[in-house]
Design an enzyme around this catalytic site. Structure first.
Site, PDB file in Angstrom:
ATOM      1  N   CYS A 118     -19.408   2.012   8.985  1.00  0.00           N
ATOM      2  CA  CYS A 118     -18.668   1.222   9.936  1.00  0.00           C
ATOM      3  C   CYS A 118     -17.455   2.116  10.309  1.00  0.00           C
ATOM      4  O   CYS A 118     -16.601   2.113   9.412  1.00  0.00           O
ATOM      5  CB  CYS A 118     -18.223  -0.103   9.872  1.00  0.00           C
ATOM      6  SG  CYS A 118     -17.299  -0.766  10.850  1.00  0.00           S
ATOM      7  N   CYS A 133       0.256   5.024   6.957  1.00  0.00           N
ATOM      8  CA  CYS A 133      -0.393   4.647   8.180  1.00  0.00           C
ATOM      9  C   CYS A 133       0.824   4.113   9.199  1.00  0.00           C
ATOM     10  O   CYS A 133       1.317   2.807   8.810  1.00  0.00           O
ATOM     11  CB  CYS A 133      -1.546   3.933   8.206  1.00  0.00           C
ATOM     12  SG  CYS A 133      -2.686   4.479   6.646  1.00  0.00           S
ATOM     13  N   ARG A 170     -17.634  -3.006  18.141  1.00  0.00           N
ATOM     14  CA  ARG A 170     -16.830  -4.097  17.973  1.00  0.00           C
ATOM     15  C   ARG A 170     -15.531  -4.129  18.559  1.00  0.00           C
ATOM     16  O   ARG A 170     -14.870  -3.162  18.521  1.00  0.00           O
ATOM     17  CB  ARG A 170     -16.670  -4.326  16.368  1.00  0.00           C
ATOM     18  CG  ARG A 170     -15.857  -5.733  15.982  1.00  0.00           C
ATOM     19  CD  ARG A 170     -15.565  -5.767  14.503  1.00  0.00           C
ATOM     20  NE  ARG A 170     -17.300  -5.864  13.894  1.00  0.00           N
ATOM     21  CZ  ARG A 170     -17.564  -4.853  13.356  1.00  0.00           C
ATOM     22  NH1 ARG A 170     -16.912  -3.933  12.631  1.00  0.00           N
ATOM     23  NH2 ARG A 170     -18.912  -4.816  12.818  1.00  0.00           N
ATOM     24  N   CYS A 218       0.492   0.135  10.262  1.00  0.00           N
ATOM     25  CA  CYS A 218      -0.142  -0.561   9.337  1.00  0.00           C
ATOM     26  C   CYS A 218       1.048  -1.454   9.026  1.00  0.00           C
ATOM     27  O   CYS A 218       1.972  -1.107   8.372  1.00  0.00           O
ATOM     28  CB  CYS A 218      -0.789  -0.272   8.373  1.00  0.00           C
ATOM     29  SG  CYS A 218      -1.672  -1.144   7.390  1.00  0.00           S
ATOM     30  N   CYS A 230     -16.303  -9.358   6.038  1.00  0.00           N
ATOM     31  CA  CYS A 230     -15.475  -8.147   5.633  1.00  0.00           C
ATOM     32  C   CYS A 230     -14.257  -8.170   4.832  1.00  0.00           C
ATOM     33  O   CYS A 230     -13.391  -8.766   5.388  1.00  0.00           O
ATOM     34  CB  CYS A 230     -15.056  -7.195   7.052  1.00  0.00           C
ATOM     35  SG  CYS A 230     -14.554  -5.741   6.705  1.00  0.00           S
ATOM     36  N   CYS A 269     -19.460  -6.410   4.002  1.00  0.00           N
ATOM     37  CA  CYS A 269     -18.813  -5.207   4.244  1.00  0.00           C
ATOM     38  C   CYS A 269     -17.571  -5.334   3.457  1.00  0.00           C
ATOM     39  O   CYS A 269     -16.904  -6.079   3.354  1.00  0.00           O
ATOM     40  CB  CYS A 269     -18.409  -5.205   5.943  1.00  0.00           C
ATOM     41  SG  CYS A 269     -17.464  -3.612   6.241  1.00  0.00           S
ATOM     42  N   CYS A 289       0.650  -1.185  -0.087  1.00  0.00           N
ATOM     43  CA  CYS A 289       0.036  -0.078  -0.085  1.00  0.00           C
ATOM     44  C   CYS A 289       0.943   1.258   0.090  1.00  0.00           C
ATOM     45  O   CYS A 289       1.886   1.306   0.750  1.00  0.00           O
ATOM     46  CB  CYS A 289      -0.904  -0.181   1.243  1.00  0.00           C
ATOM     47  SG  CYS A 289      -1.960   1.448   1.423  1.00  0.00           S
TER      48      CYS A 289
HETATM   49  N1  SAM Z   1      -6.734   0.356   3.374  1.00  0.00           N
HETATM   50  C1  SAM Z   1      -8.011   0.919   3.851  1.00  0.00           C
HETATM   51  C2  SAM Z   1      -8.217   1.751   4.839  1.00  0.00           C
HETATM   52  O1  SAM Z   1      -6.915   2.214   5.230  1.00  0.00           O
HETATM   53  O2  SAM Z   1      -9.020   2.240   5.085  1.00  0.00           O
HETATM   54  C3  SAM Z   1      -8.576  -0.680   4.453  1.00  0.00           C
HETATM   55  C4  SAM Z   1      -7.783  -1.514   5.342  1.00  0.00           C
HETATM   56  S1  SAM Z   1      -6.963  -1.016   6.616  1.00  0.00           S
HETATM   57  C5  SAM Z   1      -5.772  -2.264   7.115  1.00  0.00           C
HETATM   58  C6  SAM Z   1      -8.208  -0.820   7.816  1.00  0.00           C
HETATM   59  C7  SAM Z   1      -8.112  -0.613   9.338  1.00  0.00           C
HETATM   60  O3  SAM Z   1      -7.254  -1.650   9.966  1.00  0.00           O
HETATM   61  C8  SAM Z   1      -7.159   0.800   9.471  1.00  0.00           C
HETATM   62  O4  SAM Z   1      -7.968   1.911   9.539  1.00  0.00           O
HETATM   63  C9  SAM Z   1      -6.866   0.495  11.101  1.00  0.00           C
HETATM   64  O5  SAM Z   1      -7.954   1.075  12.009  1.00  0.00           O
HETATM   65  C10 SAM Z   1      -6.914  -0.965  11.161  1.00  0.00           C
HETATM   66  N2  SAM Z   1      -5.427  -1.523  11.637  1.00  0.00           N
HETATM   67  C11 SAM Z   1      -4.481  -1.603  10.659  1.00  0.00           C
HETATM   68  N3  SAM Z   1      -3.331  -2.072  11.027  1.00  0.00           N
HETATM   69  C12 SAM Z   1      -3.759  -2.286  12.259  1.00  0.00           C
HETATM   70  C13 SAM Z   1      -2.866  -2.566  13.558  1.00  0.00           C
HETATM   71  N4  SAM Z   1      -1.521  -2.854  13.293  1.00  0.00           N
HETATM   72  N5  SAM Z   1      -3.534  -2.721  14.966  1.00  0.00           N
HETATM   73  C14 SAM Z   1      -4.788  -2.385  14.837  1.00  0.00           C
HETATM   74  N6  SAM Z   1      -5.615  -2.056  13.804  1.00  0.00           N
HETATM   75  C15 SAM Z   1      -4.982  -2.120  12.622  1.00  0.00           C
HETATM   76  C1  DTB Z   2     -11.197  -2.726  11.786  1.00  0.00           C
HETATM   77  O1  DTB Z   2     -11.242  -1.676  12.671  1.00  0.00           O
HETATM   78  N1  DTB Z   2     -10.041  -3.347  12.165  1.00  0.00           N
HETATM   79  C2  DTB Z   2      -9.962  -4.461  11.247  1.00  0.00           C
HETATM   80  C3  DTB Z   2     -10.923  -3.933  10.245  1.00  0.00           C
HETATM   81  N2  DTB Z   2     -11.613  -2.896  10.457  1.00  0.00           N
HETATM   82  C4  DTB Z   2     -10.462  -3.952   8.537  1.00  0.00           C
HETATM   83  C5  DTB Z   2      -8.522  -4.660  10.634  1.00  0.00           C
HETATM   84  C6  DTB Z   2      -7.497  -5.050  11.809  1.00  0.00           C
HETATM   85  C7  DTB Z   2      -6.116  -5.230  11.050  1.00  0.00           C
HETATM   86  C8  DTB Z   2      -5.346  -5.711  12.169  1.00  0.00           C
HETATM   87  C9  DTB Z   2      -3.698  -5.613  11.524  1.00  0.00           C
HETATM   88  C10 DTB Z   2      -3.657  -6.648  10.388  1.00  0.00           C
HETATM   89  O2  DTB Z   2      -4.010  -7.791  10.592  1.00  0.00           O
HETATM   90  O3  DTB Z   2      -3.064  -6.563   9.506  1.00  0.00           O
HETATM   91 FE1  SF4 Z   3      -2.825   1.295   3.466  1.00  0.00          FE
HETATM   92 FE2  SF4 Z   3      -2.735  -0.025   5.596  1.00  0.00          FE
HETATM   93 FE3  SF4 Z   3      -3.060   2.676   5.659  1.00  0.00          FE
HETATM   94 FE4  SF4 Z   3      -5.222   1.161   4.813  1.00  0.00          FE
HETATM   95  S1  SF4 Z   3      -4.131   1.240   6.803  1.00  0.00           S
HETATM   96  S2  SF4 Z   3      -4.346   2.923   3.740  1.00  0.00           S
HETATM   97  S3  SF4 Z   3      -3.882  -0.625   3.881  1.00  0.00           S
HETATM   98  S4  SF4 Z   3      -1.318   1.504   4.941  1.00  0.00           S
END
Ligand code: SAM
Ligand code: DTB
Ligand code: SF4
Length: 326
Positions: free
Chosen positions: A184, A52, A256, A55, A92, A124, A48
């Site tokens: 959501c 973030c 959630r 992430c 989802c 979702c 990506c």
């Molecule tokens: N790329 C899209 C976005 O950012 O909206 C969708 C996928 S993104 C991985 C969805 C959500 O996962 C993020 O907004 C964040 O709240 C959650 N998330 C990602 N990495 C995480 C982590 N290491 N611990 C907890 N939540 C995480």
């Molecule tokens: C949300 O609030 N938590 C989920 C879902 N929406 C997409 C994602 C959590 C991701 C945790 C890190 C991972 O597994 O990559």
């Molecule tokens: Fe990309 Fe992760 Fe950020 Fe979603 S949360 S936009 S997958 S870097």
């Protein structure tokens, strides 16, 4: 309308007063002992362009997550059926995209939405930023909910993500709402934010009109290679207090208990349910990290006397989208 001070006072009150208040709001607005079960599937993983800082899927960090192109529809259908037999009422689908582009991949996602919807599951998606017309296409394909988290407060946003703004997030949420898809949106705690940041995020979420139908509260899963890799696990007491304050400020939403459950005890999770959480992600993986599997969660439900919520209860979507619901 709450202020940061009034919500902080709620959050900081003696623990059992807080839980009692949250439980009263919960019972006035929801069926007790019913918990919604969602399952996650990463339909497009890693690579990506966003930054973030939590992430593991951001291309700029070395986290060991393997990039995987968009899955095929058949594969998604198999995973959806497995999740359904594991007890999930909602699937989802997550994609590591900054935003949706109008291309063949998006057409494929629309087919996934149609396919999973035809199984009688709530669908979702969380695909990054959306335009109004993309949101409409997803709605027409039968999308039930769109996940797009605020993650943190407006003030703290630029410390966590620099490649997009808080307003970009609100704009997508607005497009989702206009298209008639349920919203959501929630956030993450344990990223080094202040109590003020947590409360400010809740105020933004609770000020959305209508309020989001579901609010995920994630405990940061610190992943090696990300800027937040060294963050200590957020205390369970913070999760309980955050969930209770979310329940009180957004009474009708499904709260959630999201990422971070593998590091929580059953007792800790029980307190989160008592504080008003009424949804989980189940299945051995979240998107890229571990999560309790369906069997473990069934055991937990038996232990606590919880029942999984059936899909499409009080479906608030416009009538024109309900024809396809089986
Ligand atoms: N790329 C899209 C976005 O950012 O909206 C969708 C996928 S993104 C991985 C969805 C959500 O996962 C993020 O907004 C964040 O709240 C959650 N998330 C990602 N990495 C995480 C982590 N290491 N611990 C907890 N939540 C995480
Ligand atoms: C949300 O609030 N938590 C989920 C879902 N929406 C997409 C994602 C959590 C991701 C945790 C890190 C991972 O597994 O990559
Ligand atoms: Fe990309 Fe992760 Fe950020 Fe979603 S949360 S936009 S997958 S870097």
């Amino acid at each position: 309308m709450h202020s940061i001070q009034s919500l902080s006072d709620i959050y900081n009150q003696p623990l059992f007063d807080l839980i009692n208040q949250a439980q009263q709001v919960h019972r006035a607005n929801h069926t007790p002992n019913e918990v919604q079960v969602s399952s996650l599937i990463s339909i497009k993983t890693g690579g990506c362009p966003e930054d973030c800082s939590y992430c593991p899927q951001a291309a700029r960090y070395n986290t060991g997550v393997k990039v995987h192109k968009l899955m095929e529809v058949e594969e998604v259908m198999d995973i959806a059926k497995n999740a359904q037999s594991g007890g999930a009422s909602r699937l989802c689908m997550g994609a590591a995209w900054r935003e949706v582009r109008d291309n063949r991949d998006f057409d494929k996602v629309l087919d996934m939405v149609k396919g999973v919807n035809s199984l009688g599951m709530e669908v979702c998606a969380t695909l990054g930023m959306l335009t109004e017309s993309q949101a409409e296409k997803l709605a027409e394909a039968g999308l039930y909910a769109y996940n797009h988290n605020l993650d943190t407060s407006e003030k703290n946003y630029e410390n966590i993500i620099s490649t997009r703004t808080f307003d970009d997030r609100l704009n997508t949420l607005n497009n989702v709402r206009k298209a008639g898809v349920t919203v959501c949106s929630g956030g993450i705690i344990g990223m080094g934010e202040s109590l003020e940041d947590r409360m400010s995020m809740l105020i933004t979420l609770s000020s959305l009109n209508p309020q989001p139908e579901s609010v995920p509260i994630n405990a940061l899963v610190p992943v090696e290679g990300t800027p937040l890799e060294e963050q200590p696990m957020v205390p369970i007491w913070d999760m309980v207090r955050m969930i209770a304050t979310t329940r009180i400020s957004i009474p009708k939403t499904v709260v959630r208990l999201s990422a971070g459950r593998t590091r929580m005890s059953l007792e800790g999770q029980a307190l989160c349910f008592l504080a008003g959480a009424n949804s989980i992600f189940s299945g051995e993986k979240l998107l890229t990290t571990a999560n309790p599997d369906f069997d473990a969660d069934k055991e937990m439900f038996n232990l606590f006397g919880l029942t999984p919520k059936t899909p499409f209860q009080n479906d608030p979507r416009p009538k024109k989208f309900l024809e396809n619901v089986v």
